[in-house]
Design an enzyme around this catalytic site. Structure first.
Site, PDB file in Angstrom:
ATOM      1  N   ASP A 129     -28.688 -49.846  74.508  1.00 36.84           N
ATOM      2  CA  ASP A 129     -27.344 -49.755  73.938  1.00 36.84           C
ATOM      3  C   ASP A 129     -27.331 -50.017  72.428  1.00 36.84           C
ATOM      4  O   ASP A 129     -26.340 -49.729  71.763  1.00 36.84           O
ATOM      5  CB  ASP A 129     -26.408 -50.721  74.670  1.00 36.84           C
ATOM      6  CG  ASP A 129     -26.186 -50.295  76.132  1.00 36.84           C
ATOM      7  OD1 ASP A 129     -25.974 -49.090  76.368  1.00 36.84           O
ATOM      8  OD2 ASP A 129     -26.248 -51.156  77.032  1.00 36.84           O
TER       9      ASP A 129
ATOM     10  N   HIS B  51     -34.192 -61.280  82.442  1.00 36.73           N
ATOM     11  CA  HIS B  51     -34.434 -60.316  83.523  1.00 36.73           C
ATOM     12  C   HIS B  51     -35.723 -59.535  83.238  1.00 36.73           C
ATOM     13  O   HIS B  51     -35.913 -59.059  82.121  1.00 36.73           O
ATOM     14  CB  HIS B  51     -33.242 -59.363  83.635  1.00 36.73           C
ATOM     15  CG  HIS B  51     -33.241 -58.603  84.923  1.00 36.73           C
ATOM     16  ND1 HIS B  51     -32.506 -59.001  86.022  1.00 36.73           N
ATOM     17  CD2 HIS B  51     -33.902 -57.486  85.301  1.00 36.73           C
ATOM     18  CE1 HIS B  51     -32.715 -58.151  87.011  1.00 36.73           C
ATOM     19  NE2 HIS B  51     -33.563 -57.222  86.603  1.00 36.73           N
TER      20      HIS B  51
ATOM     21  N   HIS C 153     -38.152 -56.937  82.364  1.00 41.17           N
ATOM     22  CA  HIS C 153     -37.941 -55.568  81.870  1.00 41.17           C
ATOM     23  C   HIS C 153     -38.913 -55.259  80.751  1.00 41.17           C
ATOM     24  O   HIS C 153     -39.532 -56.156  80.175  1.00 41.17           O
ATOM     25  CB  HIS C 153     -36.507 -55.394  81.358  1.00 41.17           C
ATOM     26  CG  HIS C 153     -36.234 -56.130  80.071  1.00 41.17           C
ATOM     27  ND1 HIS C 153     -36.084 -57.507  79.990  1.00 41.17           N
ATOM     28  CD2 HIS C 153     -36.081 -55.684  78.791  1.00 41.17           C
ATOM     29  CE1 HIS C 153     -35.850 -57.863  78.741  1.00 41.17           C
ATOM     30  NE2 HIS C 153     -35.842 -56.783  77.980  1.00 41.17           N
TER      31      HIS C 153
ATOM     32  N   TYR D 297     -51.602 -67.976  55.380  1.00 37.63           N
ATOM     33  CA  TYR D 297     -52.873 -67.301  55.137  1.00 37.63           C
ATOM     34  C   TYR D 297     -52.964 -66.003  55.937  1.00 37.63           C
ATOM     35  O   TYR D 297     -53.428 -64.980  55.423  1.00 37.63           O
ATOM     36  CB  TYR D 297     -54.049 -68.223  55.500  1.00 37.63           C
ATOM     37  CG  TYR D 297     -55.385 -67.672  55.028  1.00 37.63           C
ATOM     38  CD1 TYR D 297     -55.739 -67.732  53.682  1.00 37.63           C
ATOM     39  CD2 TYR D 297     -56.279 -67.084  55.910  1.00 37.63           C
ATOM     40  CE1 TYR D 297     -56.945 -67.202  53.231  1.00 37.63           C
ATOM     41  CE2 TYR D 297     -57.487 -66.560  55.476  1.00 37.63           C
ATOM     42  CZ  TYR D 297     -57.808 -66.619  54.132  1.00 37.63           C
ATOM     43  OH  TYR D 297     -59.003 -66.094  53.690  1.00 37.63           O
TER      44      TYR D 297
HETATM   45  O1  LIG Z   1     -52.976 -75.626  58.069  1.00 35.70           O
HETATM   46  P1  LIG Z   1     -51.709 -75.922  58.806  1.00 35.70           P
HETATM   47  O2  LIG Z   1     -50.511 -76.040  57.901  1.00 35.70           O
HETATM   48  O3  LIG Z   1     -51.813 -77.066  59.763  1.00 35.70           O
HETATM   49  O4  LIG Z   1     -51.465 -74.625  59.734  1.00 35.70           O
HETATM   50  C1  LIG Z   1     -50.596 -73.566  59.439  1.00 35.70           C
HETATM   51  O5  LIG Z   1     -51.076 -72.726  58.405  1.00 35.70           O
HETATM   52  C2  LIG Z   1     -52.299 -72.018  58.662  1.00 35.70           C
HETATM   53  C3  LIG Z   1     -52.575 -71.105  57.506  1.00 35.70           C
HETATM   54  O6  LIG Z   1     -51.513 -70.198  57.294  1.00 35.70           O
HETATM   55  C4  LIG Z   1     -52.242 -71.262  59.979  1.00 35.70           C
HETATM   56  O7  LIG Z   1     -53.520 -70.762  60.291  1.00 35.70           O
HETATM   57  C5  LIG Z   1     -51.754 -72.137  61.124  1.00 35.70           C
HETATM   58  O8  LIG Z   1     -51.587 -71.351  62.294  1.00 35.70           O
HETATM   59  C6  LIG Z   1     -50.428 -72.776  60.724  1.00 35.70           C
HETATM   60  O9  LIG Z   1     -49.943 -73.609  61.757  1.00 35.70           O
END
Ligand SMILES: O=P(O)(O)O[C@H]1O[C@H](CO)[C@@H](O)[C@H](O)[C@H]1O
Ligand SMILES: O=P(O)(O)O[C@H]1O[C@H](CO)[C@@H](O)[C@H](O)[C@H]1O
Lengths: 351, 351
Positions: A78, A164, A166, A319
């Site tokens: 929809d 549901h 789907h 990253y």
């Molecule tokens: O390093 P942090 O802040 O614990 O982790 C975060 O940033 C990282 C880099 O973008 C990622 O790989 C992780 O999944 C995210 O939770």
């Protein structure tokens, strides 16, 4: 100098289906998690809710009334992202401001009349009906459209706005980015190596067994060597098959069975209805139906976000968005965890 | 036949920095949202929490004690995804099972001694110190590494596991996927059109004004024509600049000012501390420092997930993961919404 150990030493792995790399840093699992904790999915969904527009007999946004369906049920979305008749934005564009027409249709398909059931809890004959409808959809929409994307968003964590059971189907007059990548990579591989990429891959994985999760006569499920999401899997037929409608009745039964087994393991992993996005990639359709598409092999991707528990997910942020996808356990570790799990659904044991 | 209206008619737009397309289906904003609602971010974070390893004077996971810093503070990530000395996985690989060595370092940089402050609420001179440190990092780590990714994950929704204002820096001996794409696209564009892609783009956007959010003498912020996330922006210098250390003192002050203005608008949009992932892309470093990298233009990407309110986000799932990224409002609509917002922070007005 140490010996290389993939569980201890970060490295890059190549994804030949997307021509890109994933950073595997399995030692990261040791890091404590103090970030966001997800709400576990609701567990007391009513079997029938007259206000849920996906239930049998309900009224939808456009005023239509659903039939009292007792198997699968299909209707037009929809609020479709693709409509069949959008005007063309024209073609006289500056290279930095290019646009092009997008036309298509979006459909929704309910798997079952009950809201409190999911694929792993359905009977194989019920799953088989879903598979037959998928195949019909590829025939029907593929006659006109270049790409027919069948996908399921499962769980609120994956943006699913209705409990549901789907899936959705978005068909388009263009090859989406991911389809264009899979098309190019498979075409180049066949040209270079004389065998379809995913046929060679399935054969080698079946032999190695290291990343196999479940298999039967017709199908194989692996955590691919290049998996990005923690428990990502790739579902592959053993025979060379271009598209869903080409599957034999036996292969369809085998698919129903292996889907039930895979999804039961997923649910058993953290004893929760496992969220994921999944979708089918088969050879392009429309005008490609008349071309030689022998470089293609039908496959389904499962992309589940959970990492450590029912409430701790992997975030593809920072990253990953700006530089490179990164994973926190090896695909081999993930495959082993899934392989070891039982094939009786945890909800069946408990009752 | 209707006239084409980008707000009403779905279409594809080309992203020349990633050589891919985004599906713009602005009419989708009409659809009601019944899916997951996010927790708004915590609003009573203590200014100092001795148990938070990012605070001045705290003990970190490795036993080190943070200094009583009063500006920025940098330390090595205690759970790094990249380490400088990982052994090489070897090079004799089957085409379907390719891996390669990944080496690097991961650092964390606190922006401010207080946990209850964010960049838009910091003074321009404090933001300037962050910018100077960023530039120093590119010099220091860029001497050895090919790519130095500076990024900030802001908000629990973006996987940020600590409310203390900070960013991360992951430097690597390889060009990550996204960097390799930006490298190829900018190189091809210069060759084909004789001008760096993002210089030409900034000039045209500054003239058109349609997608400009904020600008000053040295900088321009636009919702790019090919934006994927609802309120995604691209921050660009007006002058041709390869890397952060090349910025003049005036340009650094201008950057501090425009960051404060942009991030204040972001917070004002839904009156919430706006979650996002952001990061800098400058010309590759390491051995590339000696090469002609004139096709590059320094830029920062902001990728914020919120769509409709402080608690309703855009999910990049299903169709987006398996087929094509899709957005629910036009970049022009997003730019206009951001442009119209005031530049006084909502938290300052209320007190
Ligand atoms: O390093 P942090 O802040 O614990 O982790 C975060 O940033 C990282 C880099 O973008 C990622 O790989 C992780 O999944 C995210 O939770
Ligand atoms: O169509 P739905 O289920 O309401 O919406 C969901 O799936 C779509 C297709 O993957 C996404 O674009 C949306 O962001 C997501 O919330």
């Amino acid at each position: 100098k140490h010996m290389f150990d993939p569980k201890e030493h970060q490295h890059l792995r190549y994804n030949p289906l997307r021509d890109s790399w994933v950073l595997v840093s399995a030692h990261r699992m040791k890091r404590p998690w103090k970030g966001q904790v997800e709400k576990p999915p609701e567990d007391n969904i009513p079997r029938h809710d007259p206000n849920n527009p996906l239930c049998p007999g309900s009224v939808r946004a456009n005023g239509e009334v659903n039939p009292e369906y007792d198997s699968t049920f299909m209707f037009d979305n929809d609020f479709p992202a693709l409509q069949p008749d959008a005007p063309d934005p024209g073609s006289d564009h500056h290279p930095l401001f290019q646009s092009k027409a997008a036309r298509g249709v979006c459909k929704v398909m309910c798997f079952h009349p009950w809201s409190d059931i999911t694929l792993p809890l359905m009977q194989p004959v019920e799953i088989r009906k879903v598979i037959d409808k998928w195949a019909d959809l590829i025939v029907e929409l593929g006659a006109e459209y270049t790409w027919v994307q069948i996908f399921e968003n499962k769980g609120a964590m994956m943006g699913c706005s209705n409990p549901h059971p789907h899936c959705q189907v978005w068909a388009s007059n263009f090859l989406p980015n991911e389809a264009a990548l899979a098309e190019r990579c498979q075409r180049d591989f066949l040209q270079k190596h004389g065998e379809p990429l995913l046929l060679q891959y399935a054969r080698m994985e079946a032999q190695a067994q290291e990343r196999v999760v479940v298999e039967n006569e017709h199908w194989l499920v692996v955590v691919p060597y290049w998996a990005t999401w923690p428990f990502q899997t790739l579902l592959l037929p053993r025979r060379h098959v271009l598209r869903l409608p080409d599957l034999t009745p036996q292969e369809r039964d085998g698919l129903a069975s292996i889907m039930k087994r895979l999804l039961t393991k997923y649910d058993n992993l953290f004893e929760v209805s496992f969220p994921y996005s999944m979708g089918w990639h088969g050879a392009p359709t429309g005008s490609h139906l008349k071309e030689d598409m022998g470089h293609w092999q039908l496959h389904a991707h499962y992309y589940p976000p959970l990492l450590r528990s029912a409430t701790i997910r992997k975030f593809m942020v920072g990253y990953e968005m700006l530089a490179n996808e990164q994973r926190d356990l090896t695909p081999e570790q993930a495959a082993e965890q899934l392989r070891k799990l039982g094939e009786e659904h945890y909800k069946m044991k408990k009752t």
